[in-house]
Design a protein around this motif. Structure first.
Motif, PDB file in Angstrom:
ATOM      1  N   ASN A  59       0.751  -1.370  -0.057  1.00 28.53           N
ATOM      2  CA  ASN A  59       0.066  -0.029   0.032  1.00 28.53           C
ATOM      3  C   ASN A  59       0.882   1.247  -0.055  1.00 28.53           C
ATOM      4  O   ASN A  59       0.638   2.267  -0.766  1.00 28.53           O
ATOM      5  N   THR A  60       1.892   1.334   0.843  1.00 26.99           N
ATOM      6  CA  THR A  60       2.638   2.443   0.735  1.00 26.99           C
ATOM      7  C   THR A  60       3.664   2.429  -0.485  1.00 26.99           C
ATOM      8  O   THR A  60       3.955   3.623  -0.921  1.00 26.99           O
ATOM      9  N   THR A  61       4.177   1.557  -1.148  1.00 34.64           N
ATOM     10  CA  THR A  61       5.041   1.398  -1.885  1.00 34.64           C
ATOM     11  C   THR A  61       4.282   2.200  -3.186  1.00 34.64           C
ATOM     12  O   THR A  61       4.642   2.625  -4.047  1.00 34.64           O
ATOM     13  N   LYS A  62       3.123   1.670  -3.208  1.00 35.17           N
ATOM     14  CA  LYS A  62       2.267   2.256  -4.472  1.00 35.17           C
ATOM     15  C   LYS A  62       2.215   3.456  -4.288  1.00 35.17           C
ATOM     16  O   LYS A  62       1.947   4.326  -5.135  1.00 35.17           O
ATOM     17  N   MET A  63       1.913   4.296  -2.786  1.00 36.06           N
ATOM     18  CA  MET A  63       1.820   5.387  -2.753  1.00 36.06           C
ATOM     19  C   MET A  63       3.050   6.188  -2.909  1.00 36.06           C
ATOM     20  O   MET A  63       3.153   7.230  -3.514  1.00 36.06           O
ATOM     21  N   VAL A  64       4.334   5.707  -2.669  1.00 36.21           N
ATOM     22  CA  VAL A  64       5.564   6.341  -2.851  1.00 36.21           C
ATOM     23  C   VAL A  64       5.556   6.578  -4.338  1.00 36.21           C
ATOM     24  O   VAL A  64       6.045   7.768  -4.809  1.00 36.21           O
ATOM     25  N   ASP A  65       5.272   5.574  -5.101  1.00 35.67           N
ATOM     26  CA  ASP A  65       5.462   5.475  -6.766  1.00 35.67           C
ATOM     27  C   ASP A  65       4.623   6.725  -7.199  1.00 35.67           C
ATOM     28  O   ASP A  65       5.214   7.340  -8.158  1.00 35.67           O
ATOM     29  N   ALA A  66       3.135   6.590  -6.730  1.00 33.36           N
ATOM     30  CA  ALA A  66       2.588   7.748  -7.480  1.00 33.36           C
ATOM     31  C   ALA A  66       2.959   9.148  -6.966  1.00 33.36           C
ATOM     32  O   ALA A  66       2.745   9.881  -7.959  1.00 33.36           O
ATOM     33  N   LEU A  67       3.326   9.329  -5.884  1.00 33.41           N
ATOM     34  CA  LEU A  67       3.815  10.708  -5.412  1.00 33.41           C
ATOM     35  C   LEU A  67       5.299  11.183  -6.058  1.00 33.41           C
ATOM     36  O   LEU A  67       5.286  12.167  -6.911  1.00 33.41           O
ATOM     37  N   VAL A  68       5.970   9.934  -6.313  1.00 37.48           N
ATOM     38  CA  VAL A  68       7.133  10.406  -6.880  1.00 37.48           C
ATOM     39  C   VAL A  68       6.928  10.642  -8.648  1.00 37.48           C
ATOM     40  O   VAL A  68       7.548  11.742  -9.143  1.00 37.48           O
ATOM     41  N   ASN A  69       5.917   9.965  -9.415  1.00 36.39           N
ATOM     42  CA  ASN A  69       5.664  10.219 -10.472  1.00 36.39           C
ATOM     43  C   ASN A  69       5.052  11.451 -10.556  1.00 36.39           C
ATOM     44  O   ASN A  69       5.097  12.127 -11.994  1.00 36.39           O
ATOM     45  N   ARG A  70       4.473  12.003  -9.748  1.00 36.67           N
ATOM     46  CA  ARG A  70       3.981  13.298  -9.667  1.00 36.67           C
ATOM     47  C   ARG A  70       4.737  14.664  -9.366  1.00 36.67           C
ATOM     48  O   ARG A  70       4.474  15.473  -9.457  1.00 36.67           O
ATOM     49  N   GLY A  71       5.761  14.115  -8.986  1.00 33.01           N
ATOM     50  CA  GLY A  71       7.055  15.133  -8.395  1.00 33.01           C
ATOM     51  C   GLY A  71       6.530  15.680  -7.197  1.00 33.01           C
ATOM     52  O   GLY A  71       6.815  16.703  -6.730  1.00 33.01           O
ATOM     53  N   VAL A  72       5.771  15.129  -6.376  1.00 31.40           N
ATOM     54  CA  VAL A  72       5.303  15.535  -5.128  1.00 31.40           C
ATOM     55  C   VAL A  72       6.277  15.276  -3.939  1.00 31.40           C
ATOM     56  O   VAL A  72       6.717  14.038  -3.772  1.00 31.40           O
ATOM     57  N   GLN A  73       6.774  16.143  -3.092  1.00 33.66           N
ATOM     58  CA  GLN A  73       8.058  15.901  -2.241  1.00 33.66           C
ATOM     59  C   GLN A  73       7.140  15.689  -1.058  1.00 33.66           C
ATOM     60  O   GLN A  73       6.274  15.990  -0.730  1.00 33.66           O
TER      61      GLN A  73
END
Length: 738
Positions: free
Chosen positions: A684-698
């Motif tokens: 659940n968290t690794t998917k969230m990390v990936d989504a944030l990184v792909n959107r350039g969200v720090q």
């Protein structure tokens, strides 16, 4: 991506005055709440009350104590360290404790009484001891080797337990141990409850004794068809690759059977659970005369729940009760059989509120035992001699829990008598005969106090008065203990929402303060309650925050119209209500609307991410712990109860994910997750990390090696709260309180 470790240097929590709470003190011994007790039980003979208590130097190391009602003396019966100096728990026991939420505890976690009140069965670290109350120092080891779920049979002839996926009994007269099943291995389990039964149905046992010791009903399940979740458990010194049978929403569940076995001969009968195998066996029990086995069968879609009676001699069946719902049926532990075949008590939401009913043994309703625009929490006791039924409820105040009594004949169903009187929260444990009860009471200003009382509520004696006097661990902090305020507001559909608030230390109404909003938000728990609270909330208020909680629609202990509002779209109305709460806060003259922070764990972690995604214009920062980010990743019984299967509710699943809304996440975020979580999987968290990184969200991230869902290790728990406080201090900058 910055790491959360970089903010530790900002920690300034240790600068508080001597009379204010610190994180070091929150996680030190003795416990701030005083001599807490757990697992309270009244002995079968009514002579004593037993309980587990932590030590002054380690509040998590549990010993077994007794209070003698005759001479009003208290003594330690069993020293856990004498039985086992160092614990080495099996993986099965560790998993069981994680399901029971007792993973932080050590020593004696549970125990049971013999029916004559002379002996106690005490499991510890995979071993099983029989304790004579008259000679507690002479503990007798009766079984060893990864023993789980031990019980003394109702008549006291046997001890039973599960070892290595098989069910065993010991004849106490001969000391002979016998395996009642032998084929348990691999994916096949006997006498155990499957993962979703433990985690979501609160079914921690997998076998059930007949009252006359004549037989045992046991679950037998095969999880071969359950998909394997292949995951890493990352520890400080190693990485384990785990293949866990984890049924995510829409997946196949374990196939469950119900069997009856004779403890003497080992002869076994199989109970027919019906032609549909994709069901849940949620409960099982025997009638008072042992002639009928009652089991509860819940449909896979959870819209139907049946109570079915099985003749133990012929195996013929009859459906006694059928509960249906347009959303989901609730599971309860309120089934009680009256003596002499006079019927049984059952709770039901059939009126939209949970009430008690008396049925005859053919399944016909005789009359309602409780009735009105309120509901019960659970059935506590039945005193047939006095014709009384005792139950807990928030009838008089939603934020309270009280004990009430009604007549067994139903004449006062709408006018129950309140037995506990002090406003606040009462957890009560009754003697089997209903002649006395143990009352554990607290409110926001008083830590739990334990008294022994008559059935009418009159006090007999104190077991643990726990007054905050000079000898109490909390005494030096009492003068700076802050009051909790309660209030209500309206949801968009007009339903009443309850909130609580702690205003900051040395509150000045002319100032504007940041907010620490703590949320869970999911179905089941009630977060706003009038009881002794989380010391971290008090700590945050003393650091200069307005501490706020709100029970949104879907929260527990309310009517079905309130809980059902979340159906088929988790997060929708919950987020609406929490955002309305934030709007309410923003209108308070003493709140700085630009400095509002949100924290939540598990469902609360999901809520934090959804709130930041949909309310970044109102929320400056959020901490999300062990969040579900996509409900398709969570288990069948929980998720499908509220969402149906993914194939039947594609739009609801799509909209309920964090990812459907994450483009709106602009606020400061700290993600936290245990690296061995077997409940809300780390995926659940690794998917969230990936989504944030792909959107350039720090964002910031903190992971804990070896930690399960609850992050129960004491040092890790302190670290979690340290990093939460530092994160909010960095982004919300409360004024330094002198």
């Amino acid at each position: 991506m910055r790491t959360a470790l970089s903010i530790l240097a900002l920690l300034a929590a240790g600068t508080a005055s001597a009379d204010r709470l610190t994180l070091d003190r929150l996680h030190s011994d003795p416990a701030l709440a005083g001599n807490g007790v757990r697992a309270l039980k009244v002995s079968p003979d009514g002579a004593r009350v037993t309980f587990l208590r932590g030590r002054p130097d380690n509040q998590f190391q549990m010993d077994l104590w007794e209070f003698n009602l005759k001479d009003k003396s208290t003594r330690r019966l069993v020293d856990s360290k004498v039985l086992v100096a160092e614990e080495n728990l099996s993986d099965a026991e560790k998993a069981r404790r994680e399901r029971e939420r007792t993973a932080a505890l050590k020593g004696i976690i549970n125990y049971s009484w013999s029916p004559d009140g002379k002996r106690l069965l005490v499991p510890i670290a995979g071993n099983l001891y029989l304790i004579e109350v008259a000679k507690p120092d002479a503990a007798r080891l009766v079984a060893s080797g990864n023993v789980t779920d031990p019980k003394i049979s109702p008549k006291g002839k046997y001890v039973s337990f599960v070892r290595d996926q098989n069910l065993y009994v010991i004849d106490l007269a001969t000391g002979k141990e016998k395996a009642l099943t032998t084929d348990g291995k691999g994916t096949l389990h006997n006498g155990e409850a499957e993962f979703v039964a433990q985690e979501e149905m609160h079914q921690y046992t997998g076998y059930y004794w007949a009252p006359d010791d004549s037989s045992i009903a046991y679950r037998r399940y095969d999880e071969a068809q359950v998909p394997v979740a292949r995951r890493f458990e990352i520890y400080a010194d190693r990485t384990d690759v785990i293949e866990q049978r984890y049924p995510a929403a829409g997946d196949k569940n374990a196939i469950v059977e119900l069997r009856i076995v004779d403890p003497v001969t080992g002869a076994t009968k199989e109970v027919d659970l019906g032609p549909e195998k994709d069901i849940y066996l949620v409960r099982a029990d025997f009638s008072a005369d042992s002639k009928k086995l009652l089991f509860q069968r819940q449909a896979r879609d959870q819209k139907k729940l049946e109570l079915i009676a099985v003749d133990t001699a012929t195996l013929t069946q009859k459906v006694l009760v059928t509960e249906t719902a347009k959303t989901w049926t609730d599971i309860n532990d309120d089934l009680r059989f009256l003596s002499g075949g006079k019927g049984f008590i059952w709770s039901s939401h059939r009126t939209g509120r949970n009430h008690l009913y008396l049925f005859d043994m053919d399944g016909n309703v005789k009359h309602a035992l409780t009735r009105g625009d309120w509901g019960i929490d659970n059935l506590l006791a039945v005193d047939e001699g006095a014709g009384k039924v005792y139950f807990s409820s928030n009838k008089d105040a939603i934020i309270d829990k009280q004990t009430y009594a009604v007549s067994l004949d139903g004449r006062d169903a709408d006018k129950p008598k309140r037995v506990t009187q002090a406003d606040g929260w009462h957890d009560t444990t009754f003697a089997r005969n209903g002649q006395l009860f143990v009352d554990t009471w607290s409110d926001p200003a008083n830590p739990p106090q334990v008294s022994i009382r008559k059935p009418d509520g009159a006090i007999l004696t104190w077991l643990e008065k726990n007054e905050i006097n000079e000898a109490h661990p909390y005494y030096r902090y009492k003068s700076d203990h802050l009051p909790v305020e309660y209030g209500t507001m309206q949801a968009s559909d007009g339903q009443t929402l309850y909130w609580s608030m702690i205003k900051p230390y040395r509150f000045d109404p002319a100032k504007k303060y940041p907010v620490y909003l703590s949320t869970y938000g999911g179905p089941g728990p009630q977060y706003v309650s009038r009881k002794w609270g989380d010391p971290f909330d008090m700590f945050m208020a003393q650091q200069g925050y307005v501490v706020f909680r709100l029970d949104n629609r879907g929260s527990g202990r309310r009517e079905r119209a309130f809980t059902d509002a979340i159906y088929r779209n988790l997060g929708k109305v919950e987020v609406e209500d929490q955002l309305a709460g934030i709007d309410f806060l923003g209108k308070q003259s003493f709140v700085d609307p630009k400095r509002i922070g949100v924290y939540g764990w598990s469902y609360g972690g999901f809520m934090t991410l959804r709130l930041l995604s949909q309310g970044s214009d109102k929320i400056a920062a959020g901490v999300s712990g062990a969040p579900v980010t996509d409900w398709a990743l969570y288990d069948t019984h929980y998720t499908e109860r509220f969402m149906d299967k993914p194939s039947d509710n594609k739009a609801g699943y799509a909209d309920s994910t964090v990812f459907a809304h994450v483009d709106g996440l602009k606020s400061n975020l700290l993600l936290i997750h245990g690296m061995a979580d077997d409940n809300v999987l780390f995926t659940n968290t690794t998917k969230m990390v990936d989504a944030l990184v792909n959107r350039g969200v720090q964002f910031e991230l903190m992971t804990y090696p070896g930690a399960k869902h609850g992050v129960s290790d004491r040092k890790q728990k302190k670290h979690v709260q340290t990093i939460i406080e530092a994160f909010f201090r960095k982004h919300l900058k409360p004024d330094t309180v002198q």
